[in-house]
Write an enzyme that holds these catalytic residues in place. Sequence first.
Site, PDB file in Angstrom:
ATOM      1  N   HIS A  34       0.873  -1.175   0.000  1.00  0.00           N
ATOM      2  CA  HIS A  34       0.000   0.000   0.000  1.00  0.00           C
ATOM      3  C   HIS A  34       0.902   1.215   0.000  1.00  0.00           C
ATOM      4  O   HIS A  34       1.574   1.515   0.988  1.00  0.00           O
ATOM      5  CB  HIS A  34      -0.900  -0.017   1.242  1.00  0.00           C
ATOM      6  CG  HIS A  34      -2.015   0.971   1.202  1.00  0.00           C
ATOM      7  ND1 HIS A  34      -3.134   0.792   0.412  1.00  0.00           N
ATOM      8  CD2 HIS A  34      -2.194   2.151   1.851  1.00  0.00           C
ATOM      9  CE1 HIS A  34      -3.961   1.818   0.586  1.00  0.00           C
ATOM     10  NE2 HIS A  34      -3.407   2.650   1.449  1.00  0.00           N
ATOM     11  N   LYS A 179     -10.308   5.244  -4.839  1.00  0.00           N
ATOM     12  CA  LYS A 179      -9.405   6.345  -4.524  1.00  0.00           C
ATOM     13  C   LYS A 179      -8.007   5.962  -4.982  1.00  0.00           C
ATOM     14  O   LYS A 179      -7.493   4.896  -4.623  1.00  0.00           O
ATOM     15  CB  LYS A 179      -9.403   6.650  -3.023  1.00  0.00           C
ATOM     16  CG  LYS A 179      -8.472   7.799  -2.670  1.00  0.00           C
ATOM     17  CD  LYS A 179      -8.758   8.386  -1.302  1.00  0.00           C
ATOM     18  CE  LYS A 179      -8.103   7.620  -0.197  1.00  0.00           C
ATOM     19  NZ  LYS A 179      -8.218   8.345   1.093  1.00  0.00           N
ATOM     20  N   LYS A 181      -4.061   6.741  -4.947  1.00  0.00           N
ATOM     21  CA  LYS A 181      -2.990   7.433  -4.233  1.00  0.00           C
ATOM     22  C   LYS A 181      -1.968   7.943  -5.245  1.00  0.00           C
ATOM     23  O   LYS A 181      -1.449   7.171  -6.075  1.00  0.00           O
ATOM     24  CB  LYS A 181      -2.307   6.487  -3.245  1.00  0.00           C
ATOM     25  CG  LYS A 181      -3.191   6.047  -2.085  1.00  0.00           C
ATOM     26  CD  LYS A 181      -3.359   7.148  -1.063  1.00  0.00           C
ATOM     27  CE  LYS A 181      -4.031   6.632   0.200  1.00  0.00           C
ATOM     28  NZ  LYS A 181      -4.181   7.701   1.224  1.00  0.00           N
ATOM     29  N   ASP A 210      -5.974  11.057  -3.983  1.00  0.00           N
ATOM     30  CA  ASP A 210      -5.403  11.505  -2.713  1.00  0.00           C
ATOM     31  C   ASP A 210      -3.912  11.739  -2.895  1.00  0.00           C
ATOM     32  O   ASP A 210      -3.159  10.802  -3.176  1.00  0.00           O
ATOM     33  CB  ASP A 210      -5.636  10.448  -1.625  1.00  0.00           C
ATOM     34  CG  ASP A 210      -5.178  10.909  -0.246  1.00  0.00           C
ATOM     35  OD1 ASP A 210      -4.735  12.059  -0.111  1.00  0.00           O
ATOM     36  OD2 ASP A 210      -5.269  10.105   0.700  1.00  0.00           O
ATOM     37  N   GLU A 236      -8.062  14.858  -2.610  1.00  0.00           N
ATOM     38  CA  GLU A 236      -7.842  14.935  -1.165  1.00  0.00           C
ATOM     39  C   GLU A 236      -6.465  15.502  -0.845  1.00  0.00           C
ATOM     40  O   GLU A 236      -5.460  15.041  -1.392  1.00  0.00           O
ATOM     41  CB  GLU A 236      -7.990  13.538  -0.555  1.00  0.00           C
ATOM     42  CG  GLU A 236      -7.804  13.476   0.943  1.00  0.00           C
ATOM     43  CD  GLU A 236      -8.068  12.086   1.500  1.00  0.00           C
ATOM     44  OE1 GLU A 236      -7.862  11.903   2.723  1.00  0.00           O
ATOM     45  OE2 GLU A 236      -8.461  11.184   0.730  1.00  0.00           O
ATOM     46  N   ASP A 261      -7.885  16.637   4.828  1.00  0.00           N
ATOM     47  CA  ASP A 261      -7.634  15.480   5.692  1.00  0.00           C
ATOM     48  C   ASP A 261      -6.627  15.850   6.764  1.00  0.00           C
ATOM     49  O   ASP A 261      -6.993  16.203   7.878  1.00  0.00           O
ATOM     50  CB  ASP A 261      -7.154  14.287   4.867  1.00  0.00           C
ATOM     51  CG  ASP A 261      -6.927  13.044   5.720  1.00  0.00           C
ATOM     52  OD1 ASP A 261      -7.402  13.014   6.883  1.00  0.00           O
ATOM     53  OD2 ASP A 261      -6.278  12.093   5.252  1.00  0.00           O
ATOM     54  N   LYS A 285     -11.750  10.887  10.801  1.00  0.00           N
ATOM     55  CA  LYS A 285     -11.009   9.733  11.305  1.00  0.00           C
ATOM     56  C   LYS A 285     -10.927   9.809  12.822  1.00  0.00           C
ATOM     57  O   LYS A 285     -10.525  10.843  13.372  1.00  0.00           O
ATOM     58  CB  LYS A 285      -9.580   9.681  10.747  1.00  0.00           C
ATOM     59  CG  LYS A 285      -9.429   9.461   9.250  1.00  0.00           C
ATOM     60  CD  LYS A 285      -7.952   9.307   8.913  1.00  0.00           C
ATOM     61  CE  LYS A 285      -7.717   8.953   7.445  1.00  0.00           C
ATOM     62  NZ  LYS A 285      -7.581  10.163   6.608  1.00  0.00           N
ATOM     63  N   GLU A 339     -14.390   4.819   3.396  1.00  0.00           N
ATOM     64  CA  GLU A 339     -13.346   4.017   2.754  1.00  0.00           C
ATOM     65  C   GLU A 339     -12.824   2.917   3.673  1.00  0.00           C
ATOM     66  O   GLU A 339     -11.655   2.545   3.593  1.00  0.00           O
ATOM     67  CB  GLU A 339     -12.187   4.916   2.304  1.00  0.00           C
ATOM     68  CG  GLU A 339     -11.511   5.667   3.429  1.00  0.00           C
ATOM     69  CD  GLU A 339     -10.285   6.448   2.972  1.00  0.00           C
ATOM     70  OE1 GLU A 339      -9.184   6.145   3.468  1.00  0.00           O
ATOM     71  OE2 GLU A 339     -10.432   7.341   2.130  1.00  0.00           O
TER      72      GLU A 339
END
Length: 385
Positions: A34, A179, A181, A210, A236, A261, A285, A339
């Site tokens: 990731h 989404k 990255k 993002d 984002e 964020d 979050k 998400e």
Amino acid sequence: MPDTLALPAGDLACDLAVAEIRSTIVDVPTRRRHKLSSLSVTAQSYVVVELRLANGAEGIGEAATLGGPRWSEESVESIKAAIDHYLAPALIGQRADRFEAAGTRMDAAAKRNTAAKAAIETALYDAVGRSLGVPASLLLGGVVRDRIPVLWTLASGDPGQEIEEAEGKLAARLHRTFKVKVGAQDPAADLARLRRLAGALGDRAALIVDANQAWDETTASRCLPAMAELGIRLVEQPLPAWNVAGMARLRARSDVPLMADECVFSAHDMLAVAQAAAADVVSLKLVKHGGLLNTRKVAAVAEAAGIGLYGGCLLESSIGAAAHLQVFATLRELGWGCEHFGPQILTDDLVAEPLRFEDFHLLLPAGPGIGVTLDRDRLRRYARG
């Protein structure tokens, strides 16, 4: 789901006193790398909190980080230290159902440390909910929804792999918003990757982006028009968290909505972003806001300013995801979905019954507290030695 509190027999003040708080660091491998703009992970690390009341009821909570103290200043090592040495001692013997008072005591014991506080507060809600036989969402005001649209993040950096991954999620009716990255590569490579994804998926899926603070204002100004042409629905945190004024300038000339964020941890941060007109959407979050109550406070400021709500994540297991769902289910508006795909990217989970994904939605778990039960065998298996 019960809609009234079934109070237990006996002395409530004594029954609901916090008797013990334990914390454990765990490392769970992910199914694939990731990759964010500044880091990548092949295993996700958590601090799992177990909290026991005087009546014997137990609650659980979870704090997640990404790649150590690089997304925020907290790491699992610092989270565990803050819990064991400062936050837990402040709550032992106190009533677990006095959630605001618990937050005040934790704030007096340690500044910020929002992920550590969120894990403990989750465990408080879980234990009290189990004691009373009600879900945590009822203690927060009751549910508005019992399922939430859920997206998947494409973060390997390989467009061929990402197209294959997205096609599998669409075919299984798990996710239809993705989404992407960006920021780890140069902008031209990221835009080429987005063109491939948009071309392959077409109108069968929606894409958001993002940047995780990777761009400066000039780079973002070049990239946003190209993303608008590709039909990107949302971008984002394109700029560093400190540059709220820059976000406002970008938003004033962008055809793509912008989401805040990393620049919104507290309700005060949310107010500053709203006053600057720096975002269209905010990512919520628990680890940023310091728990369930503060997440609702941030959401309230955003709603008052007409800023949309999005349920963000840090690759939580079913424990952390369930806690988020208890909050998200109580919000009047959650127009951008959530998400919380974290349980799917892990090779294993930490609960007896993982969360359910169905028809592009994530379902609110039934049952008291946060609705999931810790699997202690798995906790021991992945506990850091």
